[in-house]
Design a protein around this motif. Structure first.
Motif, PDB file in Angstrom:
ATOM      1  N   ARG A 164       0.853  -1.198   0.000  1.00 24.96           N
ATOM      2  CA  ARG A 164       0.000   0.000   0.000  1.00 24.96           C
ATOM      3  C   ARG A 164       0.883   1.241   0.000  1.00 24.96           C
ATOM      4  NH1 ARG A 164      -4.799   0.029   3.953  1.00 24.96           N
ATOM      5  NH2 ARG A 164      -5.566  -1.224   2.213  1.00 24.96           N
ATOM      6  N   LEU A 165       0.693   2.077  -0.976  1.00 20.97           N
ATOM      7  CA  LEU A 165       1.354   3.377  -1.007  1.00 20.97           C
ATOM      8  C   LEU A 165       0.501   4.351  -0.208  1.00 20.97           C
ATOM      9  CD1 LEU A 165       2.115   3.540  -4.842  1.00 20.97           C
ATOM     10  CD2 LEU A 165       3.419   2.359  -3.045  1.00 20.97           C
ATOM     11  N   LEU A 166       1.121   5.036   0.728  1.00 21.49           N
ATOM     12  CA  LEU A 166       0.398   5.975   1.582  1.00 21.49           C
ATOM     13  C   LEU A 166       1.058   7.345   1.471  1.00 21.49           C
ATOM     14  CD1 LEU A 166      -1.421   7.052   3.814  1.00 21.49           C
ATOM     15  CD2 LEU A 166      -0.072   5.741   5.476  1.00 21.49           C
ATOM     16  N   PHE A 167       0.360   8.253   0.825  1.00 20.09           N
ATOM     17  CA  PHE A 167       0.831   9.624   0.660  1.00 20.09           C
ATOM     18  C   PHE A 167       0.053  10.486   1.655  1.00 20.09           C
ATOM     19  CE2 PHE A 167       1.466   7.458  -3.359  1.00 20.09           C
ATOM     20  CZ  PHE A 167       2.772   7.785  -3.673  1.00 20.09           C
ATOM     21  N   GLN A 168       0.717  10.846   2.740  1.00 18.12           N
ATOM     22  CA  GLN A 168       0.044  11.459   3.880  1.00 18.12           C
ATOM     23  C   GLN A 168       0.170  12.981   3.883  1.00 18.12           C
ATOM     24  OE1 GLN A 168       1.651  10.570   7.942  1.00 18.12           O
ATOM     25  NE2 GLN A 168       1.409  12.800   7.997  1.00 18.12           N
ATOM     26  N   PRO A 169      -0.933  13.682   4.102  1.00 15.04           N
ATOM     27  CA  PRO A 169      -0.857  15.144   4.225  1.00 15.04           C
ATOM     28  C   PRO A 169      -0.449  15.568   5.631  1.00 15.04           C
ATOM     29  CG  PRO A 169      -3.135  14.429   4.429  1.00 15.04           C
ATOM     30  CD  PRO A 169      -2.324  13.193   4.156  1.00 15.04           C
ATOM     31  N   ALA A 170      -0.069  16.830   5.752  1.00 16.58           N
ATOM     32  CA  ALA A 170      -0.028  17.558   7.030  1.00 16.58           C
ATOM     33  C   ALA A 170       0.875  16.949   8.094  1.00 16.58           C
ATOM     34  CB  ALA A 170      -1.454  17.706   7.577  1.00 16.58           C
ATOM     35  N   GLU A 171       2.048  16.476   7.708  1.00 12.12           N
ATOM     36  CA  GLU A 171       2.971  15.972   8.729  1.00 12.12           C
ATOM     37  C   GLU A 171       3.458  17.108   9.624  1.00 12.12           C
ATOM     38  OE1 GLU A 171       6.605  15.164  10.775  1.00 12.12           O
ATOM     39  OE2 GLU A 171       6.559  16.461   8.998  1.00 12.12           O
ATOM     40  N   GLU A 172       3.540  18.313   9.072  1.00 11.93           N
ATOM     41  CA  GLU A 172       4.077  19.445   9.825  1.00 11.93           C
ATOM     42  C   GLU A 172       3.027  20.115  10.714  1.00 11.93           C
ATOM     43  OE1 GLU A 172       7.147  20.120   9.898  1.00 11.93           O
ATOM     44  OE2 GLU A 172       8.059  19.331   8.064  1.00 11.93           O
ATOM     45  N   VAL A 173       1.807  19.600  10.742  1.00 12.49           N
ATOM     46  CA  VAL A 173       0.714  20.202  11.514  1.00 12.49           C
ATOM     47  C   VAL A 173       0.383  19.279  12.687  1.00 12.49           C
ATOM     48  CG1 VAL A 173      -1.650  21.072  11.460  1.00 12.49           C
ATOM     49  CG2 VAL A 173      -0.203  21.260   9.414  1.00 12.49           C
ATOM     50  N   LEU A 174       0.706  19.713  13.901  1.00  7.97           N
ATOM     51  CA  LEU A 174       0.438  18.875  15.073  1.00  7.97           C
ATOM     52  C   LEU A 174      -1.062  18.637  15.257  1.00  7.97           C
ATOM     53  CD1 LEU A 174       2.943  20.355  17.699  1.00  7.97           C
ATOM     54  CD2 LEU A 174       3.164  18.247  16.385  1.00  7.97           C
ATOM     55  N   PRO A 175      -1.468  17.422  15.652  1.00  3.80           N
ATOM     56  CA  PRO A 175      -0.639  16.266  15.998  1.00  3.80           C
ATOM     57  C   PRO A 175      -0.235  15.415  14.806  1.00  3.80           C
ATOM     58  CG  PRO A 175      -2.920  15.721  16.374  1.00  3.80           C
ATOM     59  CD  PRO A 175      -2.896  17.159  15.918  1.00  3.80           C
ATOM     60  N   GLY A 176      -0.361  15.959  13.610  1.00  4.04           N
ATOM     61  CA  GLY A 176       0.111  15.262  12.421  1.00  4.04           C
ATOM     62  C   GLY A 176      -1.009  14.655  11.612  1.00  4.04           C
ATOM     63  N   GLY A 177      -0.845  14.703  10.288  1.00  3.81           N
ATOM     64  CA  GLY A 177      -1.844  14.138   9.386  1.00  3.81           C
ATOM     65  C   GLY A 177      -1.970  12.633   9.486  1.00  3.81           C
ATOM     66  N   ALA A 178      -1.004  11.984  10.139  1.00  2.00           N
ATOM     67  CA  ALA A 178      -1.104  10.535  10.316  1.00  2.00           C
ATOM     68  C   ALA A 178      -2.357  10.159  11.085  1.00  2.00           C
ATOM     69  CB  ALA A 178       0.129  10.017  11.043  1.00  2.00           C
ATOM     70  N   VAL A 179      -2.758  10.998  12.032  1.00  2.00           N
ATOM     71  CA  VAL A 179      -3.955  10.711  12.824  1.00  2.00           C
ATOM     72  C   VAL A 179      -5.180  10.640  11.917  1.00  2.00           C
ATOM     73  CG1 VAL A 179      -5.441  11.568  14.669  1.00  2.00           C
ATOM     74  CG2 VAL A 179      -2.956  11.759  14.882  1.00  2.00           C
ATOM     75  N   ASP A 180      -5.318  11.617  11.027  1.00  2.00           N
ATOM     76  CA  ASP A 180      -6.447  11.616  10.094  1.00  2.00           C
ATOM     77  C   ASP A 180      -6.356  10.454   9.105  1.00  2.00           C
ATOM     78  OD1 ASP A 180      -7.603  13.891  11.206  1.00  2.00           O
ATOM     79  OD2 ASP A 180      -6.426  15.234   9.939  1.00  2.00           O
ATOM     80  N   ALA A 181      -5.139  10.144   8.660  1.00  2.00           N
ATOM     81  CA  ALA A 181      -4.969   9.038   7.720  1.00  2.00           C
ATOM     82  C   ALA A 181      -5.406   7.717   8.353  1.00  2.00           C
ATOM     83  CB  ALA A 181      -3.518   8.957   7.252  1.00  2.00           C
ATOM     84  N   ILE A 182      -5.037   7.517   9.604  1.00  2.00           N
ATOM     85  CA  ILE A 182      -5.439   6.293  10.307  1.00  2.00           C
ATOM     86  C   ILE A 182      -6.955   6.239  10.435  1.00  2.00           C
ATOM     87  CG2 ILE A 182      -5.347   5.097  12.529  1.00  2.00           C
ATOM     88  CD1 ILE A 182      -2.448   6.197  12.786  1.00  2.00           C
ATOM     89  N   GLU A 183      -7.555   7.373  10.784  1.00  2.00           N
ATOM     90  CA  GLU A 183      -9.018   7.409  10.909  1.00  2.00           C
ATOM     91  C   GLU A 183      -9.700   7.171   9.570  1.00  2.00           C
ATOM     92  OE1 GLU A 183      -9.961  11.124  12.729  1.00  2.00           O
ATOM     93  OE2 GLU A 183      -9.266  10.494  14.720  1.00  2.00           O
ATOM     94  N   SER A 184      -9.006   7.475   8.472  1.00  2.00           N
ATOM     95  CA  SER A 184      -9.557   7.232   7.129  1.00  2.00           C
ATOM     96  C   SER A 184      -9.367   5.787   6.674  1.00  2.00           C
ATOM     97  CB  SER A 184      -8.899   8.176   6.111  1.00  2.00           C
ATOM     98  OG  SER A 184      -9.230   9.519   6.374  1.00  2.00           O
ATOM     99  N   GLY A 185      -8.741   4.948   7.517  1.00  2.00           N
ATOM    100  CA  GLY A 185      -8.569   3.544   7.168  1.00  2.00           C
ATOM    101  C   GLY A 185      -7.264   3.227   6.469  1.00  2.00           C
ATOM    102  N   ALA A 186      -6.284   4.131   6.549  1.00  2.99           N
ATOM    103  CA  ALA A 186      -5.038   3.917   5.810  1.00  2.99           C
ATOM    104  C   ALA A 186      -4.280   2.679   6.269  1.00  2.99           C
ATOM    105  CB  ALA A 186      -4.140   5.150   5.931  1.00  2.99           C
ATOM    106  N   LEU A 187      -4.496   2.256   7.508  1.00  3.05           N
ATOM    107  CA  LEU A 187      -3.799   1.074   8.020  1.00  3.05           C
ATOM    108  C   LEU A 187      -4.645  -0.193   7.974  1.00  3.05           C
ATOM    109  CD1 LEU A 187      -1.781   2.339  11.127  1.00  3.05           C
ATOM    110  CD2 LEU A 187      -0.969   1.925   8.797  1.00  3.05           C
ATOM    111  N   ASP A 188      -5.859  -0.110   7.497  1.00  6.41           N
ATOM    112  CA  ASP A 188      -6.703  -1.303   7.421  1.00  6.41           C
ATOM    113  C   ASP A 188      -6.055  -2.334   6.505  1.00  6.41           C
ATOM    114  OD1 ASP A 188      -8.393   0.134   8.992  1.00  6.41           O
ATOM    115  OD2 ASP A 188      -9.951   0.425   7.479  1.00  6.41           O
TER     116      ASP A 188
END
Length: 425
Positions: A164-188
């Protein structure tokens, strides 16, 4: 035939001579990826505003016959490779289909920074006050290139498990775009996740790697102090707010060294202190802002209470009323042992074991850590320094740039990791 990535790393290596792995970077794609990176560099976008970047990545993946999906936040995307059972059956007809196995995720962050680009190159930023000064354009290009190569291998039935290629937004914005990506199912459906981060202190053609913590926790701190104000001739009749702010700035970091285990590296560093408007008026208001960083996960969990108490004590000692906005950021990135070994073996297979060097835990923060709270994974430091040019570049500076040979190194690191991951538990 030896790739430019290997040539940039060393002259020869016995391990490379016997490297059986497919998935090296074709010359035409190498040139295309450099052009793609330069286009991103010229058009940097801040966190959660990466619409052009998302569209460019999507268009290139679709042109390769893939089906990327934009995240629910509107920027960033994921794209799965090797999920066709018929195509993956050729890997090992007696084993479980590759498409049925947990995916290996390759993550890139895609946002830029709000600083001006001060370089004098043809591909400098065209957006005033915006620059790819942390290498996210390189990260994006590396994952895109790896995806294009792996898609070809998947069509030949050579991919041992989905990617899975994961192109994540907003790494520089705390607490980080990873949180939103996970909530969007990026790790499913993901069983492991890998990433690289540009390191201008490591030569191009090499990577830095360690097991365990490789970055630190990072939170944001905002403090306001208030008092009645007054005349500078009579500070004894009021709250000397400038002195109070100065003591908070100096004494809070010092006090924390006695409230937390010094091995945890808990540190408050101020980036802004503002108060007053004229020389003979004691102000009524002061503001401080900075960051809280620590090396240890346990200390990070204790940090808000410790910092609050220290600020309140120092402020009260000087008669100031304090208000604190403690913004949780990111925990440390803690590289899992098997995943770190996978990156080591992949780099050794491509460029030789001598191109992997140990690295220290940095005090920088990275929201890749949120993924590692859910699945095992690891991050490597991708060398981007032109050999022999120590000190020329650093991250978060307007003149930051990279040796673009690092793109090929990153692509081939990831493609080798995807092929070797089939042997990992």
């Amino acid at each position: 035939m030896k790739t430019r990535a290997a040539e940039a790393a060393a002259d020869t290596d016995d391990a490379r001579a016997g490297d059986p792995l497919p998935g090296t970077l074709p010359e035409a794609l190498r040139a295309e990826l450099i052009a793609f990176r330069r286009d991103l560099h010229m058009h940097p976008e801040l966190g959660n505003q990466e619409f052009r970047t998302t569209a460019a990545i999507t268009a290139r993946l679709e042109r390769a016959g893939l089906a990327p999906r934009v995240l629910a936040t509107g920027t960033g995307l994921v794209c799965d490779i090797g999920t066709d059972p018929a195509a993956s059956a050729a890997v090992d007809p007696g084993a479980a289909p590759a498409a049925a196995r947990p995916a290996l995720a390759l993550r890139a962050d895609i946002d830029a920074l709000p600083i001006p680009d001060t370089k004098t190159v043809d591909y400098r930023s065209t957006v005033p006050g915006r620059a790819h000064a942390c290498g996210h354009d390189v990260h994006t290009t590396v994952v895109l290139g790896a995806g294009l190569v792996l898609a070809g291998l998947a069509r030949e039935g050579l991919l041992p498990r989905p990617v899975r290629l994961l192109f994540q937004p907003a790494e520089e914005v705390l607490p980080g775009g990873a949180v939103d990506a996970i909530e969007s199912g990026a790790l499913d459906g993901v069983g492991r996740i890998l990433a690289v981060h540009c390191d201008p202190h490591v030569d191009a053609g090499r990577i830095g790697l360690r097991t365990g913590p490789i970055t630190s926790a990072c939170d944001r701190l905002e403090v306001t102090l208030d008092g009645p104000g007054g005349h500078t001739a009579r500070p004894h009749l009021t709250t000397d707010l400038v002195t109070a702010a100065a003591r908070v700035a100096v004494d809070v970091p010092a006090l924390l060294t006695r409230r937390a285990d010094t091995r945890a590296g808990l540190a408050v560093t101020w980036g802004r202190l503002e108060s007053g408007h004229t020389c003979n008026v004691i102000p009524q208001h002061a503001e401080l802002s900075g960051t809280v960083r620590c090396l240890d996960l346990a200390a990070w969990r204790q940090a808000p209470d410790l910092v609050h108490a220290a600020i309140d004590e120092i402020a009260a000692l000087h008669g100031a009323k304090s208000q604190i906005n403690y913004v949780r950021g990111v925990p440390p990135v803690v590289n899992e042992a098997t995943s770190a070994q996978l990156l080591h073996d992949a780099m050794a297979a491509r460029c030789g074991a001598h191109t992997v060097e140990g690295t220290e835990q940095s005090l920088g923060g990275e929201d890749f850590s949120w993924y590692l709270e859910r699945v095992p994974g690891a991050m490597a430091r991708l060398g981007v320094r032109p050999p022999g040019q120590a000190g020329r570049y650093d991250l978060h500076r307007g003149d930051f740039d990279v040796d673009e040979r690092a793109i090929e190194v990153g692509v081939e690191l990831f493609t080798a990791a995807a092929l070797l991951d089939g042997n990992c538990p």
